[in-house]
Motif scaffolding. Sequence first.
Motif, short mmCIF file in Angstrom:
data_model
loop_
_atom_site.label_atom_id
_atom_site.label_comp_id
_atom_site.label_asym_id
_atom_site.label_seq_id
_atom_site.Cartn_x
_atom_site.Cartn_y
_atom_site.Cartn_z
N TYR A 477 0.93 -1.12 0.08
CA TYR A 477 -0.12 0.01 0.13
C TYR A 477 0.95 1.07 0.18
O TYR A 477 1.44 1.30 0.91
N ILE A 501 -1.61 -0.63 -11.71
CA ILE A 501 -2.26 0.07 -10.73
C ILE A 501 -3.75 0.50 -10.85
O ILE A 501 -4.52 0.54 -9.85
N ASN A 505 -6.78 -0.79 -8.49
CA ASN A 505 -7.64 0.20 -7.77
C ASN A 505 -8.87 0.75 -8.19
O ASN A 505 -9.34 1.70 -7.69
N ASN A 506 -9.51 -0.06 -9.26
CA ASN A 506 -10.60 0.51 -9.90
C ASN A 506 -10.52 1.99 -10.17
O ASN A 506 -11.68 2.69 -10.09
N MET A 507 -9.51 2.45 -10.85
CA MET A 507 -9.59 3.68 -11.39
C MET A 507 -9.85 3.85 -12.73
O MET A 507 -9.16 3.19 -13.65
N ILE A 512 -4.37 11.18 -9.55
CA ILE A 512 -4.25 10.71 -8.06
C ILE A 512 -3.80 12.12 -7.25
O ILE A 512 -3.63 13.13 -7.90
N GLN A 516 -3.60 10.07 -0.97
CA GLN A 516 -4.51 8.65 -1.49
C GLN A 516 -3.26 7.42 -1.23
O GLN A 516 -2.22 7.28 -1.75
N LYS A 517 -4.18 6.27 -0.73
CA LYS A 517 -3.46 5.23 -0.65
C LYS A 517 -3.92 4.19 -1.93
O LYS A 517 -5.04 4.07 -2.15
N LEU A 518 -2.55 3.85 -2.58
CA LEU A 518 -2.74 2.96 -3.76
C LEU A 518 -2.48 1.50 -3.38
O LEU A 518 -1.39 1.24 -2.83
N LYS A 519 -3.19 0.54 -3.85
CA LYS A 519 -2.90 -1.03 -3.67
C LYS A 519 -1.97 -1.31 -4.84
O LYS A 519 -2.49 -1.34 -5.90
#
Length: 524
Positions: A477, A501, A505-507, A512, A516-519
Amino acid sequence: MKKAIVLLLLTTIGSLAVMAEKADRASLKQIKRIEVLALDTINGYTSIYAYPDENLNDLFAQQMDSLYHSWYMQNSYDTSFFEAENESSDMASLPDSVYVQRLQSVDSFVDLSFNKTVKNFIDLYTQRRPQLTEAILGLSSFYFPMIEEKLDKYNLPQELKYMPIIESALNPTARSRANAVGLWQFMYGTGKMYKLEISTFVDDRRDPEKSSEAAAKYLNDLYQIYKNWHLVIAAYNCGPGNVNKAIRRAGGTKDYWAIYYYLPRETRGYVPAFIAAAYVMNFYQEHNLHPRYPDFPIVTDTIQVRNYVHFKQIAETLNVPMEELQSLNPQYRLDIIPAKAEKPYTLRLPLEKIAEFIDMEENVYALRRDEFFPNNEILVPKERGTTYVADVNGKDRIVYTVKSGDNLGYISSRFNVRINDLRYWNNIHRNLIRVGQKIVVYVPAGKGEQYAQSGSVRMTSQASSSAQVSTEGGFVYYTVRSGDSLWSIARRFPGVSNQDIMRLNNMSGNTIKPGQKLKIQPKS
């Protein structure tokens, strides 16, 4: 009958002009009053004769010549055609009544008066500089749609689009001796007042769309003052202060021709030059003039760039000539777009290259990245002088509070950074700082806490590099920091792409924001 009256009037005014040359200023004002009264009696013909300074159109001739010698013209045209013979010499002896009739036929909110000064400028465009006028006609096909859109947005007369012909000969990189810049020739202070960005890398005065937006706002503001388009046009050129002084010296009248001799010399020719430009743009074919289109594409589109990129990266990846990119994007002073995720910038490309850029965007950014942006920083080319650091990825961010006796030299020495970097990071001009002011400083990673232990310094959220990444359930994360982009984050994890990415993250887009936290799922 009407034509006969007009011709008789022109003859009478011509005689008055001869008298005026021998008259003193008081007599000249009286003659001008007589002309106004006489002309007001002729329905549909409201022109006022102005006594020309014979050298006025030489000023504009020099401006057109400066266009010819500019980088913009040399790289946008095959300039050999400027040496061609004058094709329009047979049009030199048109009677004044023809010009009057043609100007009257133009549907215009701005009064298109005719007089000898206007005729001199028409001759400049059609006889003395016809090839350059043809180049301007060609450039207008590219710039006028952008300008018209902004004028329409503020409900302004469309014929104001002819003003940049007088200001810059439609050269977006034009710079006057007074350091006015761009199509609309904005000075630094006026540009800032109308929210144009002027920095090391970007000068929005050279951006055709943004400068046209600012010009429309400025013209609208001037019209609220004068309610007279001739005075608005004059005030745009010399400033409302000079126009106000001219009005007072002329007894309070708000008529351009009445205040003509109280205006600065160059401004006297400005409205006549504008009217002549309007004439030529509407009747160039009658003078055997033909648009000569620039070499760069006329049909273009724009896309938002969210990572810094050099024109050479775009040129080599998309096979677009550098000169073409520079012509389409004149606002980028050093061929660098200093974009970030939180501050995107516009890139204009030939229409057919837009989809290609979208498909190859990651390849564009990656091309020889370390060569163009060593250590992930934007650097001004060394040949331009001092190096400015514009990107601060990987550095600790601290905030220093200015104390009595401080100056930029002391602060730069204390934190071992360049003075120019401090100016750039904090938008400081002329080294002026004040007690209590907060100064942002970027120092090497890990140095932030060391400096924070001393007085007047505090760390900010970006400085904690150890808090960027955490792990859970086989995933990483990542906490987005200022200056990050999906591309720069993906580079930290070998085998991970922007698309990986976004998918995880369903982007739906690549936007960004800090915090914000990115998986992320690292590849084995």
